[in-house]
Design a protein around this motif. Structure first.
Motif, PDB file in Angstrom:
ATOM      1  N   MET A  85      10.731 -22.318  13.031  1.00  0.00           N
ATOM      2  CA  MET A  85       9.711 -22.964  12.194  1.00  0.00           C
ATOM      3  C   MET A  85       9.510 -22.208  10.883  1.00  0.00           C
ATOM      4  O   MET A  85       9.448 -22.804   9.809  1.00  0.00           O
ATOM      5  CB  MET A  85       8.390 -23.040  12.961  1.00  0.00           C
ATOM      6  CG  MET A  85       8.382 -24.054  14.091  1.00  0.00           C
ATOM      7  SD  MET A  85       6.910 -23.904  15.145  1.00  0.00           S
ATOM      8  CE  MET A  85       5.591 -24.083  13.949  1.00  0.00           C
ATOM      9  N   GLU A  86       9.414 -20.875  10.987  1.00  0.00           N
ATOM     10  CA  GLU A  86       9.192 -20.076   9.770  1.00  0.00           C
ATOM     11  C   GLU A  86      10.424 -20.095   8.874  1.00  0.00           C
ATOM     12  O   GLU A  86      10.312 -20.150   7.650  1.00  0.00           O
ATOM     13  CB  GLU A  86       8.838 -18.640  10.158  1.00  0.00           C
ATOM     14  CG  GLU A  86       8.603 -17.708   8.971  1.00  0.00           C
ATOM     15  CD  GLU A  86       7.469 -18.138   8.064  1.00  0.00           C
ATOM     16  OE1 GLU A  86       7.393 -17.629   6.922  1.00  0.00           O
ATOM     17  OE2 GLU A  86       6.651 -18.991   8.481  1.00  0.00           O
ATOM     18  N   GLY A  87      11.613 -20.070   9.490  1.00  0.00           N
ATOM     19  CA  GLY A  87      12.842 -20.147   8.699  1.00  0.00           C
ATOM     20  C   GLY A  87      12.943 -21.462   7.966  1.00  0.00           C
ATOM     21  O   GLY A  87      13.343 -21.516   6.793  1.00  0.00           O
ATOM     22  N   TYR A  88      12.572 -22.533   8.624  1.00  0.00           N
ATOM     23  CA  TYR A  88      12.587 -23.861   7.987  1.00  0.00           C
ATOM     24  C   TYR A  88      11.582 -23.911   6.844  1.00  0.00           C
ATOM     25  O   TYR A  88      11.868 -24.440   5.771  1.00  0.00           O
ATOM     26  CB  TYR A  88      12.266 -24.929   9.035  1.00  0.00           C
ATOM     27  CG  TYR A  88      12.212 -26.329   8.466  1.00  0.00           C
ATOM     28  CD1 TYR A  88      13.374 -27.068   8.274  1.00  0.00           C
ATOM     29  CD2 TYR A  88      10.984 -26.907   8.120  1.00  0.00           C
ATOM     30  CE1 TYR A  88      13.320 -28.349   7.740  1.00  0.00           C
ATOM     31  CE2 TYR A  88      10.920 -28.177   7.585  1.00  0.00           C
ATOM     32  CZ  TYR A  88      12.094 -28.906   7.403  1.00  0.00           C
ATOM     33  OH  TYR A  88      12.038 -30.170   6.874  1.00  0.00           O
ATOM     34  N   ARG A  89      10.389 -23.352   7.084  1.00  0.00           N
ATOM     35  CA  ARG A  89       9.359 -23.351   6.037  1.00  0.00           C
ATOM     36  C   ARG A  89       9.807 -22.601   4.791  1.00  0.00           C
ATOM     37  O   ARG A  89       9.499 -22.991   3.669  1.00  0.00           O
ATOM     38  CB  ARG A  89       8.064 -22.715   6.578  1.00  0.00           C
ATOM     39  CG  ARG A  89       6.876 -22.815   5.629  1.00  0.00           C
ATOM     40  CD  ARG A  89       5.726 -21.949   6.095  1.00  0.00           C
ATOM     41  NE  ARG A  89       6.015 -20.539   5.936  1.00  0.00           N
ATOM     42  CZ  ARG A  89       5.932 -19.877   4.757  1.00  0.00           C
ATOM     43  NH1 ARG A  89       5.579 -20.520   3.664  1.00  0.00           N
ATOM     44  NH2 ARG A  89       6.196 -18.588   4.687  1.00  0.00           N
ATOM     45  N   ILE A  97      18.943 -18.996   9.947  1.00  0.00           N
ATOM     46  CA  ILE A  97      17.927 -19.004  11.006  1.00  0.00           C
ATOM     47  C   ILE A  97      18.519 -18.498  12.319  1.00  0.00           C
ATOM     48  O   ILE A  97      17.900 -17.695  13.025  1.00  0.00           O
ATOM     49  CB  ILE A  97      17.348 -20.418  11.185  1.00  0.00           C
ATOM     50  CG1 ILE A  97      16.551 -20.823   9.937  1.00  0.00           C
ATOM     51  CG2 ILE A  97      16.450 -20.489  12.428  1.00  0.00           C
ATOM     52  CD1 ILE A  97      16.069 -22.257   9.947  1.00  0.00           C
ATOM     53  N   ASN A  98      19.725 -18.954  12.630  1.00  0.00           N
ATOM     54  CA  ASN A  98      20.370 -18.524  13.879  1.00  0.00           C
ATOM     55  C   ASN A  98      20.647 -17.022  13.879  1.00  0.00           C
ATOM     56  O   ASN A  98      20.532 -16.353  14.913  1.00  0.00           O
ATOM     57  CB  ASN A  98      21.663 -19.298  14.097  1.00  0.00           C
ATOM     58  CG  ASN A  98      21.412 -20.740  14.488  1.00  0.00           C
ATOM     59  OD1 ASN A  98      20.374 -21.062  15.047  1.00  0.00           O
ATOM     60  ND2 ASN A  98      22.359 -21.619  14.193  1.00  0.00           N
ATOM     61  N   ARG A  99      21.011 -16.489  12.715  1.00  0.00           N
ATOM     62  CA  ARG A  99      21.250 -15.046  12.621  1.00  0.00           C
ATOM     63  C   ARG A  99      19.960 -14.268  12.865  1.00  0.00           C
ATOM     64  O   ARG A  99      19.966 -13.225  13.533  1.00  0.00           O
ATOM     65  CB  ARG A  99      21.843 -14.681  11.256  1.00  0.00           C
ATOM     66  CG  ARG A  99      23.330 -14.973  11.112  1.00  0.00           C
ATOM     67  CD  ARG A  99      23.920 -14.256   9.913  1.00  0.00           C
ATOM     68  NE  ARG A  99      23.327 -14.687   8.664  1.00  0.00           N
ATOM     69  CZ  ARG A  99      23.771 -15.712   7.944  1.00  0.00           C
ATOM     70  NH1 ARG A  99      24.802 -16.421   8.368  1.00  0.00           N
ATOM     71  NH2 ARG A  99      23.189 -16.036   6.806  1.00  0.00           N
ATOM     72  N   SER A 173       8.548  -9.934   5.359  1.00  0.00           N
ATOM     73  CA  SER A 173       7.604 -10.484   4.393  1.00  0.00           C
ATOM     74  C   SER A 173       8.317 -10.768   3.093  1.00  0.00           C
ATOM     75  O   SER A 173       9.320 -10.151   2.754  1.00  0.00           O
ATOM     76  CB  SER A 173       6.449  -9.511   4.149  1.00  0.00           C
ATOM     77  OG  SER A 173       6.954  -8.281   3.648  1.00  0.00           O
ATOM     78  N   GLY A 174       7.788 -11.726   2.333  1.00  0.00           N
ATOM     79  CA  GLY A 174       8.400 -12.086   1.053  1.00  0.00           C
ATOM     80  C   GLY A 174       8.282 -13.576   0.820  1.00  0.00           C
ATOM     81  O   GLY A 174       7.745 -14.326   1.638  1.00  0.00           O
ATOM     82  N   GLY A 175       8.814 -14.020  -0.293  1.00  0.00           N
ATOM     83  CA  GLY A 175       8.753 -15.430  -0.641  1.00  0.00           C
ATOM     84  C   GLY A 175       9.762 -16.242   0.130  1.00  0.00           C
ATOM     85  O   GLY A 175      10.407 -15.777   1.064  1.00  0.00           O
ATOM     86  N   THR A 176       9.892 -17.504  -0.259  1.00  0.00           N
ATOM     87  CA  THR A 176      10.853 -18.371   0.393  1.00  0.00           C
ATOM     88  C   THR A 176      12.252 -17.985  -0.026  1.00  0.00           C
ATOM     89  O   THR A 176      12.470 -17.247  -0.994  1.00  0.00           O
ATOM     90  CB  THR A 176      10.612 -19.838   0.006  1.00  0.00           C
ATOM     91  OG1 THR A 176      10.838 -19.982  -1.406  1.00  0.00           O
ATOM     92  CG2 THR A 176       9.199 -20.261   0.341  1.00  0.00           C
ATOM     93  N   LEU A 177      13.244 -18.529   0.674  1.00  0.00           N
ATOM     94  CA  LEU A 177      14.640 -18.218   0.366  1.00  0.00           C
ATOM     95  C   LEU A 177      14.980 -18.657  -1.052  1.00  0.00           C
ATOM     96  O   LEU A 177      15.665 -17.953  -1.781  1.00  0.00           O
ATOM     97  CB  LEU A 177      15.556 -18.921   1.370  1.00  0.00           C
ATOM     98  CG  LEU A 177      17.059 -18.742   1.131  1.00  0.00           C
ATOM     99  CD1 LEU A 177      17.442 -17.288   1.359  1.00  0.00           C
ATOM    100  CD2 LEU A 177      17.873 -19.635   2.039  1.00  0.00           C
TER     101      LEU A 177
END
Length: 237
Positions: A85-89, A97-99, A173-177
């Motif tokens: 969920m957090e990776g998608y966000r 995400i899998n890694r 912690s940090g911004g989005t990808l």
């Protein structure tokens, strides 16, 4: 070697008894030690005992002897869901995400987390293990605790996520990808555009203030002129 020494020092700094004395701890003491680490209070101590009871232990619940592993299965699913969920966000792709799931959810990493916070010293183990706890068992213990939190909180995923945060099992912690992967030149251009936009807004506000001052002055002068004309008429009359 230095990393291992640091981990041992961290364990020594925690308020845990010696390994040989852990067996004498009451369930209440074990629950409290976990609560102090994760920052959450359990409604049911029974579910915590199930999470800490390794199959084969003398105190394994007869009604559900594999409760420890059953809870770990729930915790594993919760861990994967929260990370996904957090990776998608954040805008990560599936491979990234899998890694992250493989990294945070590996037996080695979860085993280190278990040892770091002293959970391995709270387990009810099989007497034949003579106090030794494998990495797989330690990893399972962490997942079982997550599963216990999720069930104890009436399936509240946010409660499990707060525990993951306490155990450092979340994304860094940090911004989005998309924000993190922006080239420096593009970031600089965006910053310049933002500065220009801000300056433009400030200039507009300044102009509006000046316009209001001019209108106020003109209105005042007009009022004074009208008063003078009326005074002149009265004087002639």
């Amino acid at each position: 070697m230095a990393k291992k020494k640091k981990q041992l020092l961290l364990l020594d700094a925690l308020p845990f008894l010696e390994v040989t004395e852990i067996g004498t701890l009451s369930l209440e003491d074990r629950v409290k030690r976990i609560e102090d680490v994760v920052g959450r209070r359990f409604n049911s101590k029974t579910i915590v005992k199930e999470a800490l009871t390794v199959p084969g232990a003398s105190c394994s619940p007869k009604s559900r002897p594999d409760a420890h592993k059953d809870l770990a299965q729930v915790g594993d699913a919760v861990l994967n869901l929260a990370l996904t969920m957090e990776g998608y966000r954040r805008g990560h792709d599936r491979a990234t995400i899998n890694r992250m799931i493989s990294n945070k959810g590996s037996n080695v990493h979860l085993g280190e987390v278990c040892s770091k916070y002293g959970f391995d010293r709270l387990l009810y183990t099989d007497p034949s293990q003579l106090g030794s706890v494998s990495y797989r068992t330690r990893a399972t213990a962490v997942e079982a605790i997550l599963g216990a939190v999720y069930l104890d909180s009436s399936l509240d995923i946010s409660a499990a996520i707060s525990v993951m945060e306490a155990l450092r099992l979340t994304w860094p912690s940090g911004g989005t990808l998309r924000e993190q992967q922006q080239p420096p030149q593009q970031k600089s251009q965006q910053q310049q555009q933002q500065k220009k936009k801000k300056k433009k807004q400030e200039n507009k506000q300044h102009q509006q203030q000046q316009q209001k001052k001019r209108e106020k002055k003109e209105k005042k002068e007009k009022t004074q002129k009208q008063q003078q004309q009326q005074q002149q008429k009265k004087t002639k009359a």
